[in-house]
Enzyme design. Structure first.
Site, PDB file in Angstrom:
ATOM      1  N   PRO A  33     -42.706  19.869 -18.565  1.00 15.28           N
ATOM      2  CG  PRO A  33     -42.325  18.490 -20.394  1.00 15.28           C
ATOM      3  CD  PRO A  33     -41.698  19.595 -19.602  1.00 15.28           C
ATOM      4  CD  GLU A  34     -46.715  21.000 -13.630  1.00 18.71           C
ATOM      5  OE1 GLU A  34     -47.618  20.516 -12.917  1.00 18.71           O
ATOM      6  OE2 GLU A  34     -46.516  22.227 -13.706  1.00 18.71           O
TER       7      GLU A  34
ATOM      8  CG  HIS B 262     -32.461  20.867 -31.234  1.00 14.28           C
ATOM      9  ND1 HIS B 262     -31.255  21.277 -30.697  1.00 14.28           N
ATOM     10  CD2 HIS B 262     -32.953  21.925 -31.934  1.00 14.28           C
ATOM     11  CE1 HIS B 262     -31.031  22.538 -31.043  1.00 14.28           C
ATOM     12  NE2 HIS B 262     -32.037  22.953 -31.790  1.00 14.28           N
TER      13      HIS B 262
ATOM     14  NE  ARG C 167     -36.404  26.206 -23.677  1.00 12.70           N
ATOM     15  CZ  ARG C 167     -37.248  26.961 -23.001  1.00 12.70           C
ATOM     16  NH1 ARG C 167     -37.186  26.991 -21.673  1.00 12.70           N
ATOM     17  NH2 ARG C 167     -38.164  27.683 -23.613  1.00 12.70           N
TER      18      ARG C 167
ATOM     19  NE  ARG D 249     -41.975  21.495   6.888  1.00 13.69           N
ATOM     20  CZ  ARG D 249     -41.664  20.907   5.734  1.00 13.69           C
ATOM     21  NH1 ARG D 249     -41.962  19.632   5.526  1.00 13.69           N
ATOM     22  NH2 ARG D 249     -41.039  21.589   4.784  1.00 13.69           N
TER      23      ARG D 249
END
Length: 270
Positions: A2-3, A90, A109, A152
């Site tokens: 998830p972002e 879970h 997980r 950079r």
């Protein structure tokens, strides 16, 4: 994983259930996720009233009237479930409120995490202390990004995924924003002009806002707290579309950079 939009969607889903409510039960159902639960989590959170929910980068924040902040990260498979019919294998953390609502953190997980910090120490919380600005905030501008990447030599995609440059961006939305801005993911950060950075910042903000409005992207395990899927995936321009046609007619390409798939259009992105 998830972002930012998925975490923002999660927080929005939790807010009407938790905000203003006193917690009558806080029950870790195992010793750890990615790392151990705080040893005093039950003691400090039971009886506390939730006064605010928020987000920092990819972390959710649950603030209480005891000047504590419970910080959660969903890891790769974590999600909150609201009022489940039963507790599942879970479901590793259970919260109950004074009005009888139940929330459980489900994480098959176990790459997620729960931390507990004092409100006045949140800026020094290790992951937050080194983070750049929020991409949806006023401090994130083309001028900032140009200065942050000056000289950079790393590719722009790598720089955007570095949380020290900007907080909370992940692979999906970086691929989408770079395509929207017409910038190659391999373009050296220090070689991008100010006007192109202005365009990139606008694209980042637009793609994040669109994803939040759509409820996030349902990728593998992510589901919103209400059990619904996010629908932004149907609007992806390049992500996950290898071999399909870009809007320009060229094919979307894919390569692997540092273990992550990069999707892009060679014709559109220079």
């Amino acid at each position: 994983m998830p972002e930012l939009p998925e975490v923002e969607t999660t927080v929005a889903g939790l807010r009407p259930v938790l905000e203003g409510q006193r917690l009558t039960l806080v029950e870790p159902r195992r010793a750890n996720l990615r790392r151990p639960f705080p040893i005093d989590l039950r003691q400090r959170m039971t009886g506390a009233r939730v006064i605010e929910l928020g987000r920092r980068a990819k972390y959710g924040l649950i603030v209480t009237d005891r000047d504590d902040v419970m910080i959660f990260h969903l890891g790769m498979s974590g999600r909150w479930r609201i009022d489940p019919a039963e507790i599942e294998k879970h479901d590793h953390l259970v919260l109950e409120t004074e009005d009888g609502r139940r929330l459980v953190l489900n994480d098959p997980r176990r790459f997620g995490s729960i931390d507990l910090v004092r409100s006045d120490e949140i800026d020094s919380f290790a992951p937050f202390a080194v983070m750049g600005p929020e991409p949806l905030g006023d401090d994130f501008t083309g001028r900032y990004l140009k200065a942050a990447t000056k000289d950079r030599k790393a590719p722009i995609k790598q720089l955007l995924l570095d949380q020290r440059t900007v907080a909370g961006l992940g692979n999906i939305y970086v691929c989408e924003a770079l395509h929207m801005a017409g910038i190659s993911p391999a373009k050296i950060g220090g070689q991008i002009s100010g006007p192109r950075y202005d365009k990139l910042v606008i694209a980042i903000k637009q793609v994040l806002k669109a994803a939040i409005a759509a409820g996030g992207s349902s990728l593998r395990d992510f589901v919103r707290p209400d059990g619904e899927l996010g629908y932004f995936a149907k609007d992806w321009l390049v992500y996950g579309r290898e071999g399909q046609a870009c809007h320009c007619g060229a094919l979307v390409l894919r390569r692997v950079d540092s273990g992550r798939s990069t999707f892009y259009c060679r014709k559109c992105q220079k």
